[in-house]
Design a protein around this motif. Structure first.
Motif, PDB file in Angstrom:
ATOM      1  N   ILE A 193       4.582   7.460   0.517  1.00 14.01           N
ATOM      2  CA  ILE A 193       5.639   6.486   0.232  1.00 14.01           C
ATOM      3  C   ILE A 193       5.013   5.113  -0.031  1.00 14.01           C
ATOM      4  CG2 ILE A 193       7.738   5.403   1.173  1.00 14.01           C
ATOM      5  CD1 ILE A 193       7.688   7.822   3.241  1.00 14.01           C
ATOM      6  N   PRO A 194       5.378   4.455  -1.128  1.00 13.03           N
ATOM      7  CA  PRO A 194       4.840   3.111  -1.362  1.00 13.03           C
ATOM      8  C   PRO A 194       5.367   2.108  -0.336  1.00 13.03           C
ATOM      9  CG  PRO A 194       6.394   3.737  -3.115  1.00 13.03           C
ATOM     10  CD  PRO A 194       6.245   4.925  -2.229  1.00 13.03           C
ATOM     11  N   ILE A 195       4.554   1.085  -0.059  1.00 11.07           N
ATOM     12  CA  ILE A 195       4.926   0.015   0.876  1.00 11.07           C
ATOM     13  C   ILE A 195       4.934  -1.314   0.124  1.00 11.07           C
ATOM     14  CG2 ILE A 195       4.225  -1.259   2.955  1.00 11.07           C
ATOM     15  CD1 ILE A 195       2.717   1.287   3.816  1.00 11.07           C
ATOM     16  N   GLY A 208       0.831  -1.208   0.000  1.00  8.01           N
ATOM     17  CA  GLY A 208       0.000   0.000   0.000  1.00  8.01           C
ATOM     18  C   GLY A 208       0.851   1.237   0.000  1.00  8.01           C
ATOM     19  N   VAL A 209       0.388   2.271   0.724  1.00 14.36           N
ATOM     20  CA  VAL A 209       1.164   3.502   0.839  1.00 14.36           C
ATOM     21  C   VAL A 209       1.074   4.031   2.266  1.00 14.36           C
ATOM     22  CG1 VAL A 209       0.811   4.215  -1.582  1.00 14.36           C
ATOM     23  CG2 VAL A 209      -0.749   5.060   0.184  1.00 14.36           C
ATOM     24  N   LEU A 243       9.126   1.618   0.583  1.00 18.04           N
ATOM     25  CA  LEU A 243       9.922   1.368  -0.622  1.00 18.04           C
ATOM     26  C   LEU A 243      10.771   2.599  -0.948  1.00 18.04           C
ATOM     27  CD1 LEU A 243      10.228  -1.059  -2.384  1.00 18.04           C
ATOM     28  CD2 LEU A 243       8.419  -0.220  -3.859  1.00 18.04           C
TER      29      LEU A 243
END
Lengths: 131, 131, 131
Positions: B96-98, B33-34, B104
């Motif tokens: 931020i992407p996860i 997710g983010v 990430l």
């Protein structure tokens, strides 16, 4: 989540990635939600701006160069301090609404990778959230 | 949603909160997710930039100080107008992407609270979306 | 997803849309999550800054005008290159955490449409994610 692999060709460049972002959204099969376009680099960023007249991109790069010159007595010794500052001013990501499986960009909007320390091979991460 | 409580020690400062953000993501148990890292203050912001050479942070603060000096004939009478302008230039959040439960971030990226009117006690809100 | 329709009245303006954003969040019935406030225009943006003293907005517009003057030898011939640059510096969206159905803005924070090439009729898109 999808990774775009992009090669920039000069030190400073706005690279249109609108089509690649739209394709990543389509591939996710999310109809309504948001896409987060993220740049995992510290001398490049993501912005949304005009996609019609390429002079807009040139004016943007020239203005940032005037405000944050390449050589201005920086402490960081790699010679790319200006690129780090510009990356923070532009931002590391853009978040775009999705409707009916398409990015809800305005008529004149395109999504750009902003390269400030190229040429380099860059990665852009597109995360799509929604249903 | 988690709140980070952070104390800054000088008027202008980049404070590395990467570890705290990663811990908030881990605690959320979201794998993909983010994360939205949000600053609920108007004289501070959030940015992502290099985590290796501390001179990058110093160059960033010095460049912003040159562009937006502390005393430049502002109307706002609290003596921190420059801080409000810098907060808008840097931005109030980072997304931020996860992946696999981890942020990430790129190899050289750290997440920073950017203080422009310290020293103060600041709150940062981390909201994690995904599954 | 909701669309706000907003008319700006001068070339450069910060227009407070906090109430409209809060109403869009309430209408979505999302209790915990995030709201993405998105500007689908290339000569306007979205920022979060102080909602108490209107001089903060004036100082912000004046500082950006000093840094990116209206006429500075741009190539783009529509006479609004400065507005495009300012839009990228401010950013096209803001992402705000939601708690108990309310935007988790700080005490002094308001959400603003930043107009740089008005007066115009503008659209702002509010996408609410969460549960």
């Amino acid at each position: 989540m999808q990774r775009l692999h992009i090669s920039t060709s000069t030190r400073e460049q706005l690279l249109d990635i609108t089509r690649e972002v739209a394709e990543a959204i389509a591939a996710s099969e999310v109809a309504e939600g948001v896409a987060v376009v993220y740049c995992p680099h510290t001398t490049a960023g993501i912005t949304i701006n005009e996609n019609a007249d390429p002079d807009v991109a040139r004016d943007l790069l020239e203005t940032l160069r005037r405000l944050v010159p390449c050589d201005s007595g920086y402490r960081h010794c790699e010679g790319n301090s200006d690129a780090h500052v510009k990356a923070t001013m532009v931002g590391s990501s853009a978040t775009i609404p999705i409707e009916n499986g398409h990015p809800l960009l305005g008529t004149w909007q395109g999504v750009y990778l902003t390269e400030f320390d190229g040429p380099r091979n860059r990665t852009v991460i597109v995360t799509v959230m929604g249903s």
